[in-house]
Enzyme design. Structure first.
Site, PDB file in Angstrom:
ATOM      1  N   GLU A   1       0.777  -1.113   0.069  1.00 38.65           N
ATOM      2  CA  GLU A   1      -0.045   0.052  -0.076  1.00 38.65           C
ATOM      3  C   GLU A   1       0.621   1.335  -0.203  1.00 38.65           C
ATOM      4  O   GLU A   1       2.044   1.434   0.446  1.00 38.65           O
ATOM      5  CB  GLU A   1      -0.843   0.201   1.224  1.00 38.65           C
ATOM      6  CG  GLU A   1      -1.663  -1.083   1.537  1.00 38.65           C
ATOM      7  CD  GLU A   1      -2.309  -1.246   3.008  1.00 38.65           C
ATOM      8  OE1 GLU A   1      -3.049  -2.112   3.413  1.00 38.65           O
ATOM      9  OE2 GLU A   1      -2.504   0.013   3.350  1.00 38.65           O
TER      10      GLU A   1
ATOM     11  N   CYS B   1       2.661   8.345   1.822  1.00 46.17           N
ATOM     12  CA  CYS B   1       3.203   7.291   2.854  1.00 46.17           C
ATOM     13  C   CYS B   1       3.667   6.103   2.236  1.00 46.17           C
ATOM     14  O   CYS B   1       2.958   5.360   1.640  1.00 46.17           O
ATOM     15  CB  CYS B   1       2.278   7.067   3.728  1.00 46.17           C
ATOM     16  SG  CYS B   1       2.214   6.019   5.044  1.00 46.17           S
TER      17      CYS B   1
ATOM     18  N   CYS C   1      -2.396   1.456   8.430  1.00 44.61           N
ATOM     19  CA  CYS C   1      -1.534   0.655   7.949  1.00 44.61           C
ATOM     20  C   CYS C   1      -1.937  -0.867   7.816  1.00 44.61           C
ATOM     21  O   CYS C   1      -2.312  -1.577   8.750  1.00 44.61           O
ATOM     22  CB  CYS C   1      -0.291   0.525   9.240  1.00 44.61           C
ATOM     23  SG  CYS C   1       0.634   1.920   9.319  1.00 44.61           S
TER      24      CYS C   1
END
Ligand code: SAH
Length: 351
Positions: free
Chosen positions: A90, A103, A335
């Site tokens: 991701e 991120c 996350c």
């Protein structure tokens, strides 16, 4: 053919020679690759060379954007990137007034075992390479560039994985990320978040690419930290704070401590007092964030009132802190959550 971003200078020269191009073409190619440019847009290369590369199946980056999700609430865009071996990682792009922050993940999965984190539920699958991390930044930069403005201006290594558990590749990535020849992102605009591998924090302080350091503390003492973070069995909170202080002294960059407030675990006024005492005399900053609920973990975030009381107590005691907004919670912003849902839905991610 391997993605061009993975080739060394020598390999690029060999590639150029294969297509009867002089060595300076390899240098031009290298410059484009570091910026993530697609082959068809490498306009200072001869058209015939570009076409030959494309016909040979060459691609610039080593990740592919598999899927994107955009938060209706705040424009946060979440990426699922497919790696060459089929693994999925991701990335999240957050929009702020000063620019866009990406991120980035540093590993597929994670070996650290933090109890509140979705990335670590199945352990670590593998480390990401520097080229893969750079490819994610280049792909997101390309995807978000508008009116001649960069698509990614800031990078945080806060996706899945423990960056300091993949030290060599992460440092190689940081060097290339901040290189003038490439994306040229200033190291002041790059943050690395770690659960606190103390020797590696000290090593990173000596690197020319040392970024802003964020340490995931999440507890004011060893007893509480051990209940949520297995790494606390290896390092005490005192050792973690000492390593962070060393980093500050060596790099002159203010260290940030992350503290996720978990209902009934680490969110009392007494915890705030202990945290303040632990950090006394160290000019650092604390980011408070309500735990993003991970259903598999059975832990809940603290309520807004408790968060405020905790923050006020820190402020009263002189500990610099901010309560962070949670961005992208409608698209599984925390996350590892999106990747898990994607994989468990057989790759469809139904809403
Ligand atoms: N391994 C690194 C970086 C990845 S996690 C680290 O530990 O710092 C990035 C941040 O998100 C860390 O502070 C981590 O503790 C936090 N985090 C993980 N799961 C979370 C959750 N469910 N809610 C809020 N923060 C979470």
């Amino acid at each position: 053919m391997r993605p061009l971003i993975e080739l060394t200078e020598k390999e690029l020269e060999a590639l150029a020679a294969e297509y009867s191009q002089p060595p300076f073409r390899a240098k031009q190619l290298g410059g484009y690759i570091l910026k993530g440019t697609e082959i068809s847009d490498m306009t200072s290369l001869p058209k015939a060379f570009r076409e030959a590369l494309e016909n040979a199946g060459a691609v610039t980056l080593s990740v592919r954007v598999e899927k994107t999700f955009e938060s209706a609430a705040d424009g946060t865009r979440k990426y699922l990137f497919a790696l060459g071996d089929g693994n999925i990682v991701e990335g999240v792009l957050m929009r702020y007034s000063y620019g866009n922050t990406l991120c980035v993940s540093t590993q597929v999965g994670c070996a650290m075992g933090c109890r509140f984190c979705a990335s670590t539920l199945e352990g670590k699958i593998r480390d990401l390479t520097a080229s893969e991390m750079l490819s994610m930044v280049a792909a997101a930069d390309r995807d978000n560039a508008r009116d001649g403005k960069r698509g990614v201006t800031n990078v945080v290594l806060m996706g899945s994985g423990e960056p300091l558990d993949n030290y060599a590749q992460v440092v190689a990535f940081l060097r290339r990320l901040c290189s003038d020849k490439g994306l040229g992102i200033s190291r002041r605009n790059v943050s690395l978040s770690t659960c606190g591998l103390c020797e590696k924090i000290r090593a990173l302080a000596g690197e020319d690419c040392a970024p802003v350091l964020t340490v995931s503390l999440h507890a004011p003492d060893d007893d509480i930290r051990r209940t949520i973070m297995p790494i606390a069995n290896r390092y005490t909170v005192k050792e973690v704070v000492d390593a962070a202080e060393y980093y500050f002294k060596k790099t002159s960059r203010r260290v940030i401590f992350e503290y996720s407030l978990i209902r009934g675990v680490n969110d009392t006024k007494d915890c705030a007092r202990k945290l303040s005492a632990l950090l006394r005399g160290f000019p650092c900053h604390v980011n408070l964030i309500r735990l993003n609920r991970v259903p598999e973990r059975g832990l809940e975030g603290s309520d807004a009132h408790t968060v405020k009381v905790f923050s006020d107590e820190l402020t009263r005691l002189g500990t610099s802190n901010t309560v962070r907004r949670t961005l992208g919670s409608d698209i599984d912003g925390a996350c590892g959550q999106l990747r898990r849902r994607y994989l468990s839905d057989g790759g469809s991610c139904r809403d």
